[in-house]
Design an enzyme around this catalytic site. Structure first.
Site, PDB file in Angstrom:
ATOM      1  N   HIS A 454       0.822  -1.215   0.000  1.00 37.85           N
ATOM      2  CA  HIS A 454       0.000   0.000   0.000  1.00 37.85           C
ATOM      3  C   HIS A 454       0.854   1.262   0.000  1.00 37.85           C
ATOM      4  O   HIS A 454       0.618   2.206  -0.752  1.00 37.85           O
ATOM      5  CB  HIS A 454      -0.886   0.032   1.250  1.00 37.85           C
ATOM      6  CG  HIS A 454      -2.227  -0.601   1.054  1.00 37.85           C
ATOM      7  ND1 HIS A 454      -3.010  -0.369  -0.053  1.00 37.85           N
ATOM      8  CD2 HIS A 454      -2.920  -1.466   1.829  1.00 37.85           C
ATOM      9  CE1 HIS A 454      -4.136  -1.049   0.058  1.00 37.85           C
ATOM     10  NE2 HIS A 454      -4.099  -1.736   1.191  1.00 37.85           N
ATOM     11  N   CYS A 763       3.159  -5.594 -18.879  1.00 32.41           N
ATOM     12  CA  CYS A 763       2.190  -4.816 -18.105  1.00 32.41           C
ATOM     13  C   CYS A 763       2.407  -4.928 -16.600  1.00 32.41           C
ATOM     14  O   CYS A 763       1.572  -4.479 -15.823  1.00 32.41           O
ATOM     15  CB  CYS A 763       0.768  -5.235 -18.459  1.00 32.41           C
ATOM     16  SG  CYS A 763       0.410  -6.977 -18.146  1.00 32.41           S
TER      17      CYS A 763
END
Length: 827
Positions: A454, A763
């Site tokens: 996070h 990606c």
């Protein structure tokens, strides 16, 4: 076309006020095109120059035509061994243009080359200047690329009425685009147009013939024509052949190699998580002690305790909705995603029922919330992988919010210190991150986690320098210690010296200038200095992500994470609901292509609308393409929704199948897609796979004929190749995408795909780092997809690469022993 002469000598005067005297003395002993320059200097020392200008320490002098100068001489450049002063201005070099000499080059073309000015002022040898001069010395180099020719150099070719020399301006030579433009000229004029290369003639009316000539950039060629409009046709053809593409001209003007500095012997090593350098006092966030509750009142009846829980959940939901609205207004899509997920979690029917039913045991609402949320978090944490660990952190965060709401405290993070500060902690909770004071957080240092934690994701979104995974050594930093975060090289300094402070200031100033240049060029193509284009796409999970990506210069959506698009749905999204969402996403794309990854649900990405059984090792369980066996209608509905969107909106969608390890999985999915396409009478769309399982990479030559493209998911490919959880507190550093083992997997994929002329993108998070982008380009990937915030920097980085040189390094990289050797090779 003009000729640049290189003239170097020593013994120049240190300071000369008179320009003519300077040139005269500077010319002593030099030979200029076979003529002693001193004699030439005497000739024009008494002649008024047509133009004289000093730009960036270079004297640009234009002189009238000189009778005793060779007709082939247009420009002479001199480097002064010692700094000289003219009219109180510092001068390090002279560039003299002889007006009227043919072939000529305009003085403006020379003056406008900032790169040439710089090399004249800094070069110590002729070799350094020659980097900017075509080896045929027929063409002037402007900012590192061949300039457009400014004149016609006529010649003769037997059997043709008009002919002229030129130099091929495109570094890639006469490929399809310039060849097609030439054939257009050949058909436009009523004459026969021919390209002559080393006495061999190629019909300019044929694209195949022109491309078959094998002409490369910088080659001197002849264009010849016969017929009524021969001269006009040749001049038009010369203009096309000599022209350097604008994308190539701009490529050299951006420089992204982010400056950094070396760590001291006392530096704390971590993992780079968000680029940049910050300096400020440390603000220590201690790990929160476990919450406890000792009621000072009698327990209420179960129904009333249950209602207290419901009311607290409603208040937390409202607060979260306000947070989402605020973060949307701030343009922070990463935070929007996190807190939208929190709304889903806190309103999960199963969770609410569990909380309410627990009241029948006679406990207080506070203790029930503490117990149930902790159990949820513990269940997630036991799965021992990065995304589940994040879900555990989410439940802990929500546990605190709901508990504090019940006891009447504000369900937000505590206040932050005044002024700028650097956060030092084990990790940041989403609530803490959402409340970060804008513009005052100079950096983040965490002991735990990896670059997908996070703290890392949100730091990148907010542009805050960050390093993660420092470990137990982080305890040496005390509250208010002045510290430095180097998010480029991945270390922290806590014992600052004057030298470190000076380096930090210097690097920060350089980074700011680079960022400004990157932003100005974000809509330009990512083209290497030798003309090789890399497509730049964006990873997206929301409509806001798509809008931000397009605004930041994305040429496509390289990964649309559909499981995250629908993560807030409590029920399985219907075909109509999915079409509506995809249609909204198609709008801001305005025709740009989008790779829509089919649901990659399971393991790290659970969703409320799919009740999957708990698995002992979900990363090796039912996820991605494997869902089709247990949930066939889920995949069929999604395939139909994508195809309907394409049919109804014209969206340039490609379908990507995740988690492929066997060719049978591809065949099954393609059959479903084709059945739905026929049923809907929809257009065909390209179908590709995500290469994230080593099995897919090593079987690429078998798989390639069955698909239209490949996209490499470096996050999972690294994890599966190295058998390391990238969030593991001890092993995270060994889950390195630059490990030669991972690079070999990428190399195998690219070579196998290209053998079948199939496109390969990347990606994973790897694509968002400039050095990694350099490595991936070296391995031959065709496209890089990343978060929107990284696009300008990666585009700028690619414009500094030489594709030809990188390809050599790429093959060296896969022979390295470890990631450190790879980094050293590319730095």
């Amino acid at each position: 076309m003009s000729i640049i002469k290189y003239n170097f000598s020593a013994g120049f005067a240190n300071t000369v006020d008179d320009t003519y005297e300077l040139i005269f003395k500077a010319s002593e002993g030099l030979v200029f095109d076979g003529i002693i320059l001193k004699e030439t200097a005497e000739h024009f020392a008494n002649t008024k120059p047509a133009s004289l200008e000093i730009i960036n320490e270079v004297v640009f002098l234009e002189l009238d035509e000189l009778d005793n100068m060779s007709d082939e001489t247009g420009v002479s450049c001199w480097i002064l061994p010692k700094t000289t002063t003219i009219n109180e201005k510092t001068v390090k070099a002279l560039c003299v243009h002889i007006k009227g000499q043919k072939p000529g080059l305009s003085l403006d073309a020379i003056k406008n080359s900032s790169a040439f000015q710089e090399v004249l002022c800094k070069a110590d040898s002729e070799a350094e200047v020659k980097k900017y001069i075509n080896h045929n010395i027929d063409t002037f180099i402007v900012d590192g690329v061949v300039s457009d020719n400014t004149g016609i150099e006529e010649t003769t070719v037997d059997g043709f009425s008009y002919a002229a020399f030129t130099v091929v301006g495109d570094p890639n030579g006469l490929h399809a685009r310039p060849a097609a433009a030439l054939t257009k000229v050949a058909h436009e004029f009523s004459c026969d147009l021919t390209l002559v290369v080393n006495s061999t003639q190629f019909d300019a009316a044929s694209v195949g013939a022109l491309m078959g000539s094998g002409v490369s950039g910088g080659t001197k060629v002849i264009l010849a024509a016969k017929g009524d409009s021969a001269e006009e046709a040749v001049k038009k053809a010369v203009e096309i052949v000599a022209k350097t593409p604008e994308s190539v001209k701009k490529a050299k003007k951006s420089n992204i190699a982010l400056p950094t500095f070396k760590p001291s012997v006392n530096a704390l090593e971590g993992v780079p998580a968000s680029p940049g350098v910050g300096i400020a006092p440390a603000y220590i966030i201690e790990k929160e002690q476990d919450l406890t509750f000792s009621p000072d009142k009698s327990k209420l009846p179960p129904a009333e305790e249950a209602q207290r829980i419901v009311d607290a959940l409603a208040k937390v939901t409202k607060a979260l909705e306000e947070t989402v609205a605020h973060q949307k207004a701030e343009g922070n899509s990463a935070a929007v995603d996190v807190f939208s997920a929190h709304i889903t979690l806190v309103n999960d029917t199963e969770l609410v029922d569990q909380l309410k039913s627990a009241t029948s045991q006679g406990d207080t609402a506070e203790n029930i919330v503490l117990t149930v949320f902790k159990n949820k978090a513990d269940t997630m944490a036991k799965m021992d992988n990065q995304y589940m660990a994040e879900r555990a952190a989410d439940y802990h965060d929500l546990r605190t919010k709901v508990f504090k709401t019940l006891i009447g405290e504000e369900a937000t993070a505590s206040g932050w210190p005044d002024g700028n500060f650097i956060i030092v902690t084990d990790d940041l909770t989403p609530t803490q991150t959402a409340s970060l004071p804008k513009g005052r957080v100079s950096g983040i240092i965490t002991s735990d986690g990896g670059p997908t934690a996070h703290s890392a994701i949100l730091a990148r979104a907010l542009g805050i320098p960050a390093i993660v995974g420092v470990g137990k050594h982080l305890s040496v930093i005390k509250n208010n210690d002045e510290v430095v975060v180097n998010g480029i090289s991945g270390f922290a300094e806590y014992q600052l010296t004057p030298e470190i402070r000076k380096e930090v200031t210097s690097v920060q100033e350089k980074i700011q200038k680079i960022a400004e240049k990157q932003d100005q060029a974000k809509f330009e193509e990512a083209v290497t200095i030798d003309g090789h284009k890399i497509e730049i796409g964006a990873n997206a999970a929301t409509l806001d992500d798509v809008v931000q990506s397009v605004n930041n210069g994305a040429e496509s959506i390289g990964l649309l994470r559909t499981e995250l698009v629908f993560q807030n749905h409590q029920e399985l999204p219907t075909e109509d609901e999915q079409v509506r969402v995809f249609t909204e996403i198609a709008g801001p794309l305005k025709g740009k292509p989008a790779i829509v990854r089919m649901f990659d649900i399971g393991a790290d990405k659970p969703v409320p609308f799919l009740d999957q059984a708990e698995e002992e090792n979900p990363f090796l369980g039912v996820r991605g393409v494997r869902l089709v066996a247990e949930y066939p209608e889920l995949i069929r509905t999604q395939a139909a929704s994508i195809l309907r969107t394409v049919k109804e909106t014209g969206m340039q969608a490609k379908i990507m199948i995740p988690m492929v390890s066997r060719i049978e999985e591809i065949e099954t999915l393609k059959d479903i897609i084709e059945e739905e396409r026929v049923r809907l009478d929809a257009p065909k769309v390209p179908v590709g796979i995500m290469v994230e399982v080593p099995a897919a990479a090593v079987m690429i030559d078998i798989i390639a004929p069955f698909v239209d493209f490949f996209s490499i998911g470096t996050n999972d490919l690294t994890q599966y190749t190295m058998a390391v959880d990238r969030q593991h507190p001890v092993l995270a550093k060994t889950a390195d995408a630059l490990d030669p083992a991972v690079l070999r997997m990428i190399d195998i994929t690219v070579k196998g795909a290209h053998r079948y002329k199939k496109w390969v993108g990347v990606c994973g998070n790897m694509a968002a780092d400039p050095l990694n982008a350099k490595v991936l380009t070296a391995l031959g990937v065709d496209e890089l997809s990343m978060g929107a915030a990284s696009i300008p920097a990666i585009k700028a980085a690619i414009r500094t690469f030489s594709f030809k040189e990188l390809r050599v390094l790429g093959q060296k990289a896969i022979k390295c022993r470890n990631p450190e050797e790879v980094r050293k090779l590319f730095q």
